[in-house]
Design an enzyme around this catalytic site. Structure first.
Site, PDB file in Angstrom:
ATOM      1  CB  CYS B  81      -0.915  -0.141   1.122  1.00  0.00           C
ATOM      2  SG  CYS B  81      -1.683  -1.890   1.448  1.00  0.00           S
ATOM      3  CB  CYS B 202     -12.757  -1.663   6.857  1.00  0.00           C
ATOM      4  SG  CYS B 202     -12.901  -3.022   8.114  1.00  0.00           S
ATOM      5  CB  SER B 203     -10.110   1.932   3.536  1.00  0.00           C
ATOM      6  OG  SER B 203      -9.091   0.955   3.595  1.00  0.00           O
ATOM      7  CE  LYS B 320     -15.205   4.007   6.176  1.00  0.00           C
ATOM      8  NZ  LYS B 320     -15.452   3.655   4.822  1.00  0.00           N
ATOM      9  CG  HIS B 324      -6.776   1.985   0.267  1.00  0.00           C
ATOM     10  ND1 HIS B 324      -5.593   2.563  -0.211  1.00  0.00           N
ATOM     11  CD2 HIS B 324      -6.205   0.955   1.281  1.00  0.00           C
ATOM     12  CE1 HIS B 324      -4.514   1.806   0.339  1.00  0.00           C
ATOM     13  NE2 HIS B 324      -5.048   0.840   1.208  1.00  0.00           N
TER      14      HIS B 324
END
Lengths: 375, 375
Positions: B81, B202-203, B320, B324
């Site tokens: 990421c 959670c994203s 979020k 992402h």
């Protein structure tokens, strides 16, 4: 910039994991460089298929785990089969660090998540070429057909390339096929893969790792000078290419590398080329200007590329017989050039070479990395 | 070194392919920089999952296909990421080029070869953590449990983080959740994913691309100065960590970045942090020294991180709610900082910020990239 350390594993079908392979090469390179791992400022990791085959991406953090409390910049570069020459090129271009390690590693046998054939095809164009069945053996078969038609040659020169690479690998204890005697008869009789390429025209699936230490300053007379490092890219789909019997990325990167090193092709004493398929060795010899266009067959038949010839090629056995652990392949070529220039190549030693060159390509020439080293 | 151009796509579930997404961001960045694509000397491509999800590696050659006859060095960097902040860092460290483009792209929805959950888990440790069920929601849940126990806080501060990010995304037309009104009630009632983290902790899975143009010289008063770019790595497995409520890679990279920029944490006017899960926003605020250890809850509850607060955080909506698209996320943070420093952020504009910082992590802090920009 100097190469101050080299380390590798044997190539082949090995009972070792991806981190184990990398660790072995790292330890060997550090030992060879007579430095401490704490002297390393950054690590460039090169790998092609750790995601699809091994289910493990974020390989830079895996490498970080092998060396606790180092916390230096570590990153991964992926440019298909040219990953490690590109990582090498990046490390050189990054002016920030004094001592840099490049680690190439690939694990292609054993329990895998995907078939290696499916995974390797990810270096080719999924959108157009794959739909037409153009995975790599097919792409290189079309290239071979065009080449053989254009210059009116038969399959025997491809057999020569395969035979010579296997012959050289018998002198290289690290090679995938070190232990395998390969006769011309075996090559000739091997099963067809994609006409006109048979099994012995194709490089194998290998596990393996190579690590190299670069330093801004030379510490020993075993250090090897980097004269040039260049890379170039081209379109991924064969449908975008005007000429299939020459790779533009090799031509551009090698032209830039000759300029950077201030040498001409005839100054090169030893050469490593990317023979993923035998036909690509012929194309490389021409694109690098070692011989004229369409003259590779003549050069090979003359014996010039043998270890005692005027321009020895793939003295380690090349991708065909040293092996092709993809993310480590470009570094394996550099490993061999360094070994030859240090006069440490044992039974396969070329007579006092001064300048060596390595050509490493990705896909069907979508990427090319060129390295020129000298003493 | 200056950022002279920025371009992006909308983030979300988009009916566009990987090359189409990258092309759109590239065109937008070139247009914004008022340069020509022929002025670009090298391109750094950042992507995480093109192999496992899209069956297309060798992405540098795919990007080469989009820009015929350019034949410049193009390469791909993958560090989970954190891929795009690391690509940005590499581009800056590469002293060879004058004008460089970095393109981050990810395609995570639509027809995929593997489940995104399986693919994303490849950023974690396959050898140890996965065997114990430690895929990312589970890892961050353990971190959240430890954090909440250690500092005696409840889930409400995580709800605040989620709520604020969604609130900011309603002011960002490019954001994944621009069109979605998210109430505190909805967040509170959302299904549990891994205790104590629920769906709104959670994203999301997003498609998207961001491109940035870097130049050694400034051409316009819209150009933004790069004050610092640093990266650090740490072990991949949680089992190797002494402390789960702080990421050493963030601490080291940010310390080096503050030194490079010659600033202290309190000099930062706007901040983008890597809120892949809400708990990581709290940890980031502490590791970056924006507040003391264990004091993030207090800071968030004070209103300081809101757009009109003393240190606005994730004004674009963060991972979020901006989204992402993993290989583009670090560049999206930089895109937002540039937009804010240029005073071009419209309804979410912070009052005359001078210095902005972005923190982008890979895995559970196995990699961290820090960028500090200024006017």
């Amino acid at each position: 910039m100097f190469i101050t350390g080299i380390g590798r594993t044997k190539f082949g079908n090995l009972d070792k994991s991806l981190p184990e392979l990398a660790y072995e090469a790292i330890v060997n390179a550090i030992h060879d460089s007579e430095q401490n791992i704490k002297d390393i400022d950054a690590i460039y990791v090169s790998n092609f298929l750790c995601g699809p085959l091994n289910g493990q991406l974020h390989l830079n953090s895996v490498i970080s785990s092998l060396i606790p409390d180092l916390n230096i910049p570590i990153l991964r570069i992926e440019t298909a089969c040219a990953s490690s020459s590109v990582a090498f090129n990046q490390a050189i271009n990054c002016g920030k660090f004094s001592n840099i390690m490049i680690v190439g590693v690939e694990k292609m046998t054993g329990p895998l998540l995907t078939s290696p054939i499916d995974a390797i095809s990810m270096a080719g164009d999924r959108e157009f070429d794959h739909r037409e069945g153009l995975i790599f053996p097919a792409s290189y078969a079309i290239i071979a057909q065009q080449y053989m038609g254009k210059y009116d040659i038969d399959h025997s020169v491809l057999e020569d390339v395969s035979y010579l690479n296997h012959k050289n690998s018998r002198l290289n204890p690290f090679a995938h096929f070190f232990h395998k005697e390969v006769s011309r008869e075996l090559i000739k009789k091997s099963p067809m893969i994609a006409d006109p390429l048979n099994l012995f025209d194709c490089s194998p699936l290998s596990d393996g790792s190579v690590a190299i230490v670069l330093s801004r300053e030379s510490h020993s007379d075993r250090d090897i000078r980097i004269l040039a490092s260049q890379m170039s890219t081209d379109s991924i789909s064969l449908t975008n290419r005007k000429n299939l019997t020459s790779f533009r990325s090799t031509k551009i990167a090698s032209k830039n590398a000759y300029n950077e090193a201030k040498i001409k092709p005839s100054d090169v004493d030893i050469l490593e080329v990317h023979d993923c398929f035998t036909i690509s060795e012929l194309i490389a010899l021409e694109d690098l200007g070692i011989c004229g266009t369409g003259k590779a067959c003549e050069l090979i038949k003359s014996g010039a590329i043998e270890i005692d010839g005027s321009i020895p090629v793939n003295t380690d056995g090349g991708l065909k017989a040293n092996g092709h652990p993809i993310g480590a392949t470009g570094l394996a070529q550099i490993y061999e050039i360094v070994t030859q220039l240090r006069l440490e190549a044992g039974k396969r030693q070329v007579d006092s070479p001064k300048i060596g060159m390595a050509q490493n390509i990705g896909g069907v020439g979508g990427t090319c990395g060129i390295t020129i080293l000298g003493v």
